[in-house]
Structure formats: C-alpha cells, structure tokens
Scaffold this motif. Structure first.
Motif, short mmCIF file in Angstrom:
data_model
loop_
_atom_site.label_atom_id
_atom_site.label_comp_id
_atom_site.label_asym_id
_atom_site.label_seq_id
_atom_site.Cartn_x
_atom_site.Cartn_y
_atom_site.Cartn_z
N ARG A 40 1.13 -1.11 0.30
CA ARG A 40 -0.11 -0.55 -0.03
C ARG A 40 1.13 1.68 -0.18
O ARG A 40 0.64 2.14 -0.91
N LEU A 41 2.12 1.33 0.59
CA LEU A 41 2.93 2.48 0.55
C LEU A 41 3.14 2.46 -0.70
O LEU A 41 3.31 4.13 -1.05
N GLN A 42 3.52 1.53 -1.47
CA GLN A 42 4.29 1.72 -3.25
C GLN A 42 3.15 2.59 -3.62
O GLN A 42 3.14 3.06 -4.81
N ALA A 99 12.61 -6.20 5.23
CA ALA A 99 12.55 -7.06 4.85
C ALA A 99 11.95 -7.51 3.90
O ALA A 99 12.37 -7.96 2.78
N SER A 100 10.51 -6.50 3.24
CA SER A 100 9.19 -7.28 2.66
C SER A 100 9.78 -6.79 1.18
O SER A 100 9.70 -6.98 0.23
N ALA A 101 10.33 -5.28 1.11
CA ALA A 101 10.67 -4.29 0.52
C ALA A 101 11.79 -5.00 -0.94
O ALA A 101 11.97 -5.45 -1.73
N ALA A 102 12.89 -5.77 0.20
CA ALA A 102 14.48 -6.24 -0.36
C ALA A 102 13.31 -7.44 -0.92
O ALA A 102 14.14 -7.95 -2.10
N LEU A 103 12.99 -8.46 -0.36
CA LEU A 103 12.69 -9.72 -1.23
C LEU A 103 11.51 -9.87 -2.40
O LEU A 103 11.32 -9.98 -3.37
N ASP A 104 11.20 -8.13 -2.26
CA ASP A 104 10.45 -7.36 -3.97
C ASP A 104 11.00 -7.54 -4.60
O ASP A 104 10.67 -6.78 -6.28
N GLY A 105 12.66 -7.40 -4.93
CA GLY A 105 13.60 -7.31 -5.14
C GLY A 105 14.19 -5.15 -5.79
O GLY A 105 14.27 -5.13 -6.43
N VAL A 152 25.70 -0.90 6.07
CA VAL A 152 26.01 -1.91 6.00
C VAL A 152 25.07 -2.45 5.83
O VAL A 152 24.21 -2.48 5.48
N ASP A 153 25.50 -4.29 5.32
CA ASP A 153 24.64 -5.05 4.16
C ASP A 153 23.47 -5.35 5.33
O ASP A 153 24.45 -6.27 6.44
N GLY A 154 22.09 -6.00 5.58
CA GLY A 154 21.35 -6.40 6.32
C GLY A 154 20.71 -7.41 5.73
O GLY A 154 21.34 -7.80 4.49
N PRO A 155 20.62 -8.32 6.15
CA PRO A 155 19.01 -9.41 5.43
C PRO A 155 18.98 -9.10 4.10
O PRO A 155 18.21 -8.17 4.20
N THR A 156 19.13 -10.34 3.07
CA THR A 156 18.00 -10.26 1.89
C THR A 156 18.30 -9.00 1.31
O THR A 156 17.60 -8.16 0.06
N GLY A 157 19.64 -8.95 1.50
CA GLY A 157 20.34 -7.38 0.96
C GLY A 157 20.27 -6.07 1.13
O GLY A 157 20.30 -5.12 0.39
N VAL A 158 19.45 -5.66 1.69
CA VAL A 158 18.81 -3.87 2.70
C VAL A 158 19.94 -3.42 2.98
O VAL A 158 20.96 -4.14 4.24
#
Length: 701
Positions: A521-523, A554-560, A601-607
């Motif tokens: 929804r934010l997007q 994390a959710s946005a990163a999973l969406d690419g 700093v690199d976080g999980p799933t490319g964040v």
C-alpha cells in the motif's frame, strides 16, 4: 483479496469511526475476552456468597390469617340486628384503628405469655460479641443500662415479625407472622387473631360495664331531682288553690261547665219563647191547633177534640134527619160550645205553663251569665299563678323523662354486659405456609449469577479507559481521529540464516503478511514520489516501530527493491543486532562530506542499513537529513526509524520535515497509553502525512 482486509480501509478513504468504542459490539466482546477473569470473578464471588447465605441464614416462613372486621357490630336491644351503614371514610378509619389494636403490645404480650416466647431462642437471642463489648464498656464508664428483660425482648421480636394490612376495597385484614418454623408461624398467627377477638370482646364488655355503672350512679340523683320537682309543683298548686284533675284546674273545669250550661240555658229560653208565641197565636185564633206540638201531644185536648168531633157528627145527622129546627139541635150546640170552651181553657193553661217555663229559663240564663262573669274574673286572677304552675310542671316532666331514659338505658347496659355484640370473625384460619419467604433458590442463584456477570462486565468495560491502553483499532481511530492503515498482529516469526551471516525473514506468518500488505500500500497508494521515503515513529511503542521498520525493509527487499533502512532511534534497536561494523561512522562521513556509502552495512536479503550514530545527530538534523536524502537517490525505498515523539527532540524535528512525504505512527494495542498518544498527536498536529499503524493486535482486530 481486497487490500482493506489487510490494512483496514479502502484506498483514499479515511476509516475513522466517530461512534464511541463501547457502542460497537465487537469492541465490547474484545474487551470482555481480554479480561475474562475480571468478568467471571464477581459472578463466582456472588454465587459463593449466595450459597453461603442460603446455608447459614435459616429460612423464614410466613403464616397468614384473614380477619373480617365489621365496623357496624350487632344491635341487640333495637329493632334491627345490624345498624345502618356508616360513612365509608369513618368505617375505613375504624378498621385501620383496629389494625393497630391487632398488633398492639397488649395483644402480643398475651401471646408471648401463652406460648412462653421469652424462653424461645428464636425470639430471645443471646448477646452478640459486639453487644457484650458494648455492655462492658458501658459498665466501665459507669453508664450501665437497665437489666435485659426477656419478655420485653420477645415482645419486640414478635412485633417485628408480625405484619397486618387491610385488603384493598374491603374490611378484611390480613395478618402475617414470620418465624423459622412452619407450625410455629401458623400457631402464632392463629393465636394473635383469637387473642385480638377476645380482647375486643372483653374491652366492649368493660366499656359497657363502666357505662352502666356511670348511668346507675346517676339514677339516685335523677330520682331525687324528680321528687323535688314534683313536691315543689304540688306545694305551689296547694298554696295557690290550683286544684285540678286530668291535667286541668277545677276553676277551668267550672268555667267550662258554666259556659256549657249558659249555652244550654240560652237555647232553652229561645225554644220556650218560640213555643209560647205559637201557643198564644193558637189561643188568639191566628193559628191552627195542629201547628203546635204541645197542643197536638196534649191528651186532654185530644179527648176534647174527639168528643167535639162526635157531637158535631151527631148534630150533622140530626140536621140531616130531623131538620135544622129540631129542638134537640139546641142541646148539641150547647155541648159543642162547652167543648170548645174547654179546649180554649186547656190551651190557655198550656200557654200559662209555657210562659212560666220561659220566665224560669230566662232567669236561669241570667243567673248563669252572672256566675260565668264572676268565674271569669276569678280565672283572670289566677293566670299568673297558672303560668308558674305550668313551668313547674314542665320541669317535672323533663326530670321524669331523663330519669326514665336513664333507668331504661341502665337496664339495657346491664343486659349487654352478657352479650358479645362484635361482628368481627376469622374468615381464613392460619395454615402451614407452603414455601419459605423470598424468591426460590434457583431464582436467587440466577440473580446472583446475573448480577455478578453484570458487575464483571461493568468492571471489565470500566477497566478499558482506566487502564489507559489503546486496546483496539476502533479505539485508536476514535482517539486519534486519523485512519489506521494497518493492523499488525503480535510478532511471531521464523528466521533462517542468510548468506551474509544475518537473519533472513520468511514471510509465512500473519505478521509478515500484514507487513507485506502495508508495504504494497505504501508503494501504491500512500507514497507519490520516488524514491519512497517513510518515517516510522511512535509515542511509546519503541519495539513495535523498530520491528515494523525492519520488517518493512525486509519485505521490500524480498520484492527486489533497493532498500535503505536508517536507524535514527537513540535506542539503536536495529543497529544493536548488526554483526558487522561500518567502515566509517556517519558523523565522520558527514564531516568529510564524502557521502554515506562507507557508513552503510549490509543487512538481511540485501537491505542496506545506516546504523545509529549519536554524534551525527549532534551535528544537526539538517545535515543529517540532507545526507539521507542524497543517499536515498540510489535506492527505491528508504525506511527511517526515528525516536519517540514527545521524548526525542531530534525525532520531532525529523517528523516535522516536509521532505519526508510519509510518516507512520505506530501504537501498541497492549502497551501504548492513550495520554502519550494524544501528546504525540498534538506535537505532530493535523498533518496529512501521518498514518496510524496498530501493533500487537489480536486476531480479530
């Protein structure tokens, strides 16, 4: 599925419910489920109290008897058996007065003595501990009261247990006695009714006896008064020569007789005057002999006329046979003349006798008239004495009437003492009561359960505002006056180890699904610029907002997407979990103006994560914000976790910066306070960039 199922509102439409939360059945159900122990506790306590009361308090039974109180009574010595009806108001007042007699101490005391209630533990209870202590203190203070009287105590208890009332529109009184025993209640009710009837009968006899004695005591005085009045009248009559018979004086009787005699004498004189005139008319030849009664009735005249008729008849024969010149006719004429002379002499004699009678009647009339006049003068002389005599005679009659009335009434009252003239009676004897007083036991338990449940519900609903927590999406919307764009359940995640040594989020929980929907929804609906810049803050939900920022990234990163997660919270909850350190601090990068690339700093799933640096914020929020906006050009989405509104000045400055188009304000359903939320909303003002997110909500929020 529609996005409203996940975020709670349609796009572009605020989902703010103006009605109070307690008018929504879902909110009430949610509040009751959250506080089920508080709801059930009063019900259990009241049920236990009801059972204890039923077990400890002895049951009470009320026996009822009905008494007809006839206010008219019975007439014994008069024509009718019952008197005429009285006025309704007076009758009702009399019945109400008899009710007071029915439950009076006089009646109840006899019942106490009859059944020895002063020895009954139910009516004479032993002194309680409080009464004992009170008596001891009174004794110590020198204010000891009167010794306890068991009979008086039993009387007061019986008075409290007895009730009487008049049934509507009737003279029937209903008497009820309450005890803890069926048989005792019935016996006492019947005994009170019978004692009342006996007391009323005795009271009537006593009143009649007293009245009879009072009347009898007056008889002697009344008799003396009558005798004195008679003596006074008799003496006055003798002193004034006022003698009479049959209520009339002798002078009055003589006057009446003289008056009658005078009338008769006048009539006699008038009659004789008329007869004398007729006789004289016959004697003078002016009337026929047959017109006077005395002449017609006279035997002598009748004989003379008979002889005259015979001689005249013989003379007529002689004339017819011998002729008118015969010598014998002379003898006949002499005989006729002689007889006629005799008749006239007899008539004169009758007239003389009548004249003498007339003269005697006139003289008698004159004598009677003179005597009457004399007696009239005498009557006028005794008029004054006669008036006084009449007054004395009236006094005699009045005294005699009063004396006779008292004498008759004394005899009546003497006979009435032996008669019961009361018409009151028991029309419904007391019977054993069928059940105990009060509602049935199941009803008591049901009422206790219902009252306890109602009290519990009330306490549970009252605890909602008292606790000062958000509680539900409905209350959050009502308090804030802003739409709630997402309702997140409590966090329950499953993590796996990522390639960079961090933790990878597997979106297979309700929380992760709700976060994914919020990110979408934010997007799609909220952010209108690219890159998407989202500030995440709260009034007191620090854990919820930081977890939301991390989960959205994390959710946005999973969406690419290329995602930058900025930790601007002084608590540094996101930076605390990092396993690697940046090459350069944020403050150092800002001073060197070399960009924030070495500070990431690199976080999980490319964040990409920008750790918290307190020195960077001390350089000013303007420089810090500018650096973030410069770095945001290399990303699709930037999530900035700032401090708490109301306690962090830097967070409030970042929230007021209009270059951040979206501001998510989180509030925990279980931890956030209403007062702090309102203070944070006041600090932000009516900013259209602010959107609410509720965390830690239950499954139905």
């Amino acid at each position: 599925m529609p996005s409203r199922f996940f975020v709670g509102a349609e796009p572009g439409k605020p989902d703010v419910t103006p009605e109070p939360w307690f008018l929504d059945p879902r909110e009430i159900g949610r509040a009751l489920r959250a506080r089920w122990a508080l709801v059930l506790a009063p019900m259990v306590l009241l049920l236990v109290a009801a059972v204890a009361w039923l077990a400890l308090v002895p049951p009470l039974y009320a026996a009822v008897t009905q008494i007809l109180i006839d206010p008219r009574g019975i007439q014994v010595v008069k024509d009718g058996v019952t008197p005429a009806d009285q006025a309704s108001d007076a009758s009702l007042l009399l019945v109400d007065s008899q009710i007071r007699v029915l439950i009076s101490d006089d009646v109840l005391r006899q019942v106490v003595q009859r059944y020895k209630l002063d020895q009954d533990p139910e009516f004479v209870r032993s002194a309680s501990l409080l009464e004992t202590v009170k008596g001891s203190l009174s004794s110590l203070l020198g204010a000891s009261g009167a010794p306890a009287d068991d009979a008086l105590t039993a009387l007061r208890t019986l008075r409290d247990r007895t009730a009487a009332r008049r049934l509507e529109r009737s003279f029937v009184v209903e008497l009820a006695v309450t005890t803890d025993d069926r048989r005792k209640s019935a016996d006492l009710a019947q005994a009170i009714a019978e004692t009342y009837l006996s007391t009323v009968s005795q009271a009537q006899a006593q009143v009649t006896r007293k009245a009879g004695e009072a009347v009898a005591s007056r008889l002697g005085e009344l008799q003396d008064d009558l005798r004195e009045a008679e003596d006074k009248a008799q003496k006055f009559r003798a002193a004034n020569n006022l003698v009479g018979t049959r209520g009339q004086l002798v002078s009055e009787q003589a006057l009446t007789q003289l008056n009658q005699q005078l009338g008769a004498a006048r009539a006699r004189a008038g009659e004789l005057r008329g007869r004398l005139a007729q006789i004289e008319a016959v004697a003078n030849g002016r009337a026929d002999l047959n017109s006077v009664t005395e002449i017609v009735q006279s035997t002598t005249i009748a004989q003379l006329r008979s002889q005259l008729a015979q001689i005249e008849a013989a003379r007529a024969d002689t004339v017819s046979n011998l002729g008118p010149r015969h010598p014998t006719l002379r003898t006949s004429e002499l005989q006729v003349q002689t007889l006629r002379n005799d008749i006239n002499a007899e008539i004169r004699r009758i007239a003389a006798a009548t004249r003498n009678d007339y003269r005697s009647a006139v003289a008698n009339e004159a004598s009677l008239a003179a005597t009457l006049e004399s007696r009239k003068k005498e009557a006028l002389a005794v008029d004054k004495s006669f008036v006084r005599l009449r007054e004395l005679e009236r006094q005699v009659e009045a005294s005699r009437a009063v004396y006779e009335a008292f004498l008759v009434r004394a005899r009546e009252l003497q006979e009435q003492q032996r008669l019961d003239t009361s018409a009151s009676r028991i029309i419904s004897p007391a019977s054993l009561p069928a059940r105990r007083l009060g509602p049935p036991i199941p009803a008591i338990l049901a009422v206790a359960a219902a009252a306890g449940l109602g009290l519990g519900v009330g306490l549970a609903l009252l605890a909602v505002p008292v606790a000062g927590r958000i509680g539900s999406r409905h209350r959050l919307q009502q308090i804030a006056g802003l739409p709630v764009v997402a309702v997140l359940p409590a966090k329950a995640r499953t993590r796996t180890r990522g390639k960079a040594g961090g933790e990878a989020l597997r979106a297979d929980t309700a929380y992760d699904v709700a976060v994914a929907r919020l990110g979408g929804r934010l997007q799609r609906d909220v952010s209108t610029t690219r890159p998407t810049l989202v500030l995440i803050t709260s009034a007191d939900d620090r854990t919820g907002k930081s977890e939301l920022a991390r989960s959205l990234a994390a959710s946005a990163a999973l969406d690419g997407q290329r995602v930058l997660l900025v930790d601007a919270d002084p608590e540094a909850m996101i930076s605390r979990d990092l396993r690697t350190a940046p090459k350069r601090g944020v403050a150092e990068a800002l001073r060197a103006r070399s960009g924030l690339g070495d500070a990431l700093v690199d976080g999980p799933t490319g964040v990409k994560i920008l750790p918290f640096d307190d020195a960077a914020l001390s350089l000013g929020t303007g420089a810090y914000t500018g650096a973030i906006l410069t770095a945001a050009a290399s990303f699709d989405t930037v999530f900035i976790d700032i401090g708490l509104i109301g306690t962090d000045i830097a967070a409030e400055r970042l929230a007021q910066d209009q270059r951040f188009p979206t501001l998510l304000l989180t509030a925990s359903a279980t931890r956030s306070g209403v007062a702090r939320l309102r203070r944070s909303l006041d600090a932000l003002g009516r900013d259209p960039r602010v959107h609410l997110v509720m965390t830690d909500a239950d499954a139905e929020a």
